[in-house]
Design a protein around this motif. Structure first.
Motif, mmCIF file in Angstrom:
data_model
loop_
_atom_site.group_PDB
_atom_site.id
_atom_site.type_symbol
_atom_site.label_atom_id
_atom_site.label_comp_id
_atom_site.label_asym_id
_atom_site.label_seq_id
_atom_site.Cartn_x
_atom_site.Cartn_y
_atom_site.Cartn_z
ATOM 1 N N GLN A 86 0.830 -1.210 0.000
ATOM 2 C CA GLN A 86 0.000 0.000 0.000
ATOM 3 C C GLN A 86 0.863 1.257 0.000
ATOM 4 N N ILE A 87 1.989 1.216 0.698
ATOM 5 C CA ILE A 87 2.936 2.338 0.660
ATOM 6 C C ILE A 87 3.444 2.525 -0.764
ATOM 7 N N ALA A 88 3.747 1.417 -1.424
ATOM 8 C CA ALA A 88 4.235 1.480 -2.807
ATOM 9 C C ALA A 88 3.184 2.089 -3.729
ATOM 10 N N SER A 89 1.908 1.795 -3.469
ATOM 11 C CA SER A 89 0.833 2.345 -4.295
ATOM 12 C C SER A 89 0.726 3.858 -4.125
ATOM 13 N N ILE A 90 0.902 4.348 -2.887
ATOM 14 C CA ILE A 90 0.854 5.798 -2.662
ATOM 15 C C ILE A 90 2.000 6.489 -3.402
ATOM 16 N N VAL A 91 3.178 5.900 -3.342
ATOM 17 C CA VAL A 91 4.333 6.470 -4.040
ATOM 18 C C VAL A 91 4.090 6.461 -5.553
ATOM 19 N N LEU A 92 3.492 5.398 -6.046
ATOM 20 C CA LEU A 92 3.178 5.328 -7.476
ATOM 21 C C LEU A 92 2.160 6.409 -7.855
ATOM 22 N N CYS A 93 1.154 6.619 -6.998
ATOM 23 C CA CYS A 93 0.173 7.690 -7.240
ATOM 24 C C CYS A 93 0.871 9.040 -7.320
ATOM 25 N N GLU A 130 8.838 5.353 12.079
ATOM 26 C CA GLU A 130 10.086 4.775 11.567
ATOM 27 C C GLU A 130 9.816 3.639 10.594
ATOM 28 N N HIS A 131 8.841 2.794 10.929
ATOM 29 C CA HIS A 131 8.503 1.652 10.069
ATOM 30 C C HIS A 131 8.049 2.133 8.689
ATOM 31 N N HIS A 132 7.115 3.082 8.672
ATOM 32 C CA HIS A 132 6.590 3.565 7.400
ATOM 33 C C HIS A 132 7.608 4.424 6.654
ATOM 34 N N ARG A 133 8.429 5.148 7.397
ATOM 35 C CA ARG A 133 9.471 5.976 6.762
ATOM 36 C C ARG A 133 10.448 5.090 5.995
ATOM 37 N N ARG A 134 10.810 3.983 6.578
ATOM 38 C CA ARG A 134 11.739 3.064 5.920
ATOM 39 C C ARG A 134 11.116 2.499 4.634
ATOM 40 N N LEU A 135 9.831 2.163 4.696
ATOM 41 C CA LEU A 135 9.153 1.639 3.512
ATOM 42 C C LEU A 135 9.053 2.694 2.411
ATOM 43 N N LEU A 136 8.792 3.930 2.802
ATOM 44 C CA LEU A 136 8.705 5.015 1.822
ATOM 45 C C LEU A 136 10.027 5.190 1.078
ATOM 46 N N VAL A 137 11.116 5.143 1.816
ATOM 47 C CA VAL A 137 12.439 5.284 1.200
ATOM 48 C C VAL A 137 12.702 4.113 0.257
ATOM 49 N N GLN A 138 12.362 2.914 0.694
ATOM 50 C CA GLN A 138 12.569 1.727 -0.137
ATOM 51 C C GLN A 138 11.757 1.796 -1.436
ATOM 52 N N CYS A 139 10.608 2.459 -1.365
ATOM 53 C CA CYS A 139 9.736 2.561 -2.549
ATOM 54 C C CYS A 139 10.123 3.714 -3.465
ATOM 55 N N GLY A 140 11.177 4.453 -3.112
ATOM 56 C CA GLY A 140 11.700 5.489 -3.996
ATOM 57 C C GLY A 140 11.003 6.826 -3.909
ATOM 58 N N VAL A 141 10.514 7.190 -2.720
ATOM 59 C CA VAL A 141 9.776 8.437 -2.604
ATOM 60 C C VAL A 141 10.674 9.678 -2.660
ATOM 61 N N LEU A 142 11.947 9.556 -2.210
ATOM 62 C CA LEU A 142 12.791 10.747 -2.068
ATOM 63 C C LEU A 142 13.055 11.473 -3.390
ATOM 64 N N PRO A 143 13.438 10.794 -4.455
ATOM 65 C CA PRO A 143 13.654 11.527 -5.722
ATOM 66 C C PRO A 143 12.395 12.234 -6.214
ATOM 67 N N ILE A 144 11.231 11.633 -5.985
ATOM 68 C CA ILE A 144 9.988 12.263 -6.433
ATOM 69 C C ILE A 144 9.708 13.516 -5.606
ATOM 70 N N LEU A 145 9.931 13.437 -4.293
ATOM 71 C CA LEU A 145 9.713 14.593 -3.430
ATOM 72 C C LEU A 145 10.668 15.736 -3.783
ATOM 73 N N LEU A 146 11.895 15.407 -4.123
ATOM 74 C CA LEU A 146 12.845 16.442 -4.537
ATOM 75 C C LEU A 146 12.373 17.136 -5.813
ATOM 76 N N GLN A 147 11.799 16.346 -6.717
ATOM 77 C CA GLN A 147 11.266 16.912 -7.950
ATOM 78 C C GLN A 147 10.095 17.851 -7.642
ATOM 79 N N VAL A 148 9.213 17.418 -6.727
ATOM 80 C CA VAL A 148 8.064 18.247 -6.335
ATOM 81 C C VAL A 148 8.539 19.538 -5.687
#
Length: 394
Positions: free
Chosen positions: A323-330, A361-379
Motif C-alpha cells: 500500500q505504501i508502494a501504491s501511494i508512491v506510485l500515485c 520509523e517503520h513507514h518511513r523506511r518503507l517510503l524510502v525503499q519505494c523510492g519516494v525521495l527523488p519524487i519529493l525532490l522533484q516536487v
C-alpha cells in the motif's frame, strides 16, 4: 419554482455574466434546435434532444436559450425525452471546459436534475445523476461544486440514493446494475465536489452522509464497521465512495469533525489496514470491480487513515508495504499528470498522507525503499520554481 440563487451560502467568486457563445451554426439553425426543445409534439422534443446527445463537437451548450429549454425538457418531458436531455448535458459538457462552465451556470438546471434523481427511476435516474456528476468537476470550476451543494435538498437526495437497499441489501448481483450505477454516479458527484473545502464541510454536515459513504465503500454490513459482521463487498461504486472519503479527510476542519463525531470510522479503517498488513488475500465479494479498481479503493483507504490518525495510531497500524508502494506510485503519476487506475491523483492529495506516515520509523523506511525521495525532490523543485516566479509545469 424557487431558485437556488435566492439564498446562496456559496457566493460565486467569478462573474455571473454570460460567457461568449460562438458557433459554426447559423442563428436560424440554433433557433430551430431551441424551438424543437419547446415543441408541443413530444416526438419532436425527443428527436431534438437525441440530436443534442449525439453531438461530439458542438458548442450548442453555450447558447442560453438551448440550455434554458433543456431545463424545461428535464422538468416536464416524457421519460424518453428526459433520458436524452440528461445524456445531452453530458455530451455538450464534454466539448470543452467553457461549455461545461456555462451548463453549470444555467438557472434551474441543478434543481431539475435533483428532481429527476429523486422522482424518476431506472435508466432516467441514472442519466440524471450522471449528468450531475459531469457538472461537478472542480477542476473545471469550483463554483460548479458549490452550486451543487447550495441547491436545496440536493445533498440529502444523494444520501437517499446511496443508502437505498436493493434485493440483496448491498448493491450487488440481485439489485441490478442500474441501482449500482446510480449509486456510483452519486458518489462521483461527492468525489468531485469534495475537493472544495467549503463543499466538503457541507457534505459532512448532511445527515447520514458519512454512513452512506462508508457503507458504499466496503459494504453496509461489513465487519469493519461496528454494526457489521459480513466480509467486505466491493462494487463499482466503492471506488468513488472511498475517494470521496479520502477527499473529505484532506481538509483540516472536516478531518477534525470526523474524528470528533465518528470515532468508529477510523476504527473501521484500522481493521481493514490490519487485514491488509497480514498479507493474506481479503475474502471480498466483488461485483463489477477489477483488480485495478480494488487497488484504487485500498490506496484511498490508506490515505484516509493516514490523514485521520494521530502519530501514535498510525504507528500502531503498520501499513503494508504494497500500500505504501501504491501511494508512491500515485505521487509519481500525479507529478507527471498521468491517471492511475482511471483517477487523476493530484500531487497535493498524495503528499498530504506522506507527512504523517513519515513520522513512523517503520513507514518511513518503507517510503524510502519505494523510492519516494527523488519524487519529493522533484516536487520541491517545482514548488520552489513557482514561488520564485520561474514558472514550471505540472
Amino acid at each position: 419554482m424557487a431558485s437556488a440563487e435566492d439564498h446562496d451560502p456559496f457566493p460565486l467568486e467569478i462573474e455571473r455574466d454570460e460567457l461568449p457563445a460562438s458557433s459554426a451554426l447559423s442563428e436560424q439553425e440554433i433557433e430551430n434546435v431551441a424551438n424543437g426543445l419547446m415543441s408541443l409534439d413530444q416526438q419532436v422534443v425527443t428527436s431534438t434532444v437525441k440530436l443534442l446527445a449525439k453531438q461530439e463537437d458542438s458548442d450548442l451548450g453555450r447558447h442560453p436559450t438551448v440550455r434554458k429549454n433543456l431545463v424545461h425538457v428535464i422538468l416536464s418531458g416524457t421519460e424518453e425525452a428526459v433520458l436524452w436531455a440528461c445524456h445531452a448535458i453530458c455530451s455538450l459538457g464534454q466539448v470543452d471546459p467553457l461549455t461545461r462552465i456555462q451548463l453549470g451556470r444555467t438557472p434551474g438546471l441543478h434543481l431539475a436534475l435533483r428532481d429527476a434523481i429523486q422522482l424518476r427511476r431506472g435508466a432516467v435516474r441514472v442519466a440524471a445523476c450522471t449528468a450531475l456528476a459531469a457538472l461537478s468537476e472542480v477542476q473545471c470550476e469550483k463554483s460548479s461544486a458549490e452550486r451543487i451543494a447550495s441547491t436545496p435538498g440536493m445533498l440529502e437526495v444523494l444520501v437517499e440514493v446511496m443508502s437505498a437497499e436493493d434485493d440483496e441489501g448491498g448493491g450487488g448481483e440481485g439489485g441490478g446494475m442500474e441501482e449500482v450505477q446510480v449509486k456510483d454516479s452519486a458518489a462521483m458527484v461527492l468525489h468531485n465536489a469534495s475537493n472544495c473545502e467549503r463543499v466538503a464541510a457541507a457534505i459532512l454536515n448532511t445527515p447520514g452522509m458519512l454512513r452512506a459513504l462508508r457503507h458504499l465503500s466496503v459494504g453496509p454490513r461489513c465487519k469493519y464497521w461496528d454494526e457489521g459482521c459480513a466480509e467486505p463487498e466491493l462494487t463499482c461504486a466503492s471506488i468513488n465512495a472511498m475517494c470521496a472519503i479520502n477527499n473529505l479527510a484532506k481538509h483540516p476542519s472536516v478531518r477534525h469533525r470526523i474524528r470528533e463525531t465518528e470515532p468508529g470510522f477510523l476504527c473501521g479503517l484500522s481493521r481493514l489496514l490490519t487485514d491488509l498488513e497480514s498479507g493474506k488475500p481479503l475474502p471480498y465479494r466483488k461485483v463489477g470491480v477489477d483488480a485495478g479498481g480494488e487497488k484504487a479503493i485500498l490506496v484511498a483507504a490508506v490515505m484516509s487513515a493516514a490523514k485521520l490518525s494521530t502519530e501514535r495510531e498510525l504507528a500502531e497500524m503498520r501499513i503494508a508495504s504494497s500500500q505504501i508502494a501504491s501511494i508512491v506510485l500515485c505521487l509519481r503519476k500525479g507529478v507527471s499528470g498521468e491517471a492511475w487506475q482511471g483517477i487523476l491523483w493530484s500531487v497535493t492529495d498524495c503528499v498530504l498522507p506522506l507527512l504523517p506516515l513519515a513520522n513512523s520509523e517503520h513507514h518511513r523506511r518503507l517510503l524510502v525503499q519505494c523510492g519516494v525521495l527523488p519524487i519529493l525532490l522533484q516536487v520541491m523543485a517545482r514548488w520552489s520554481s513557482r514561488r520564485d516566479g520561474g514558472g514550471g509545469g505540472g
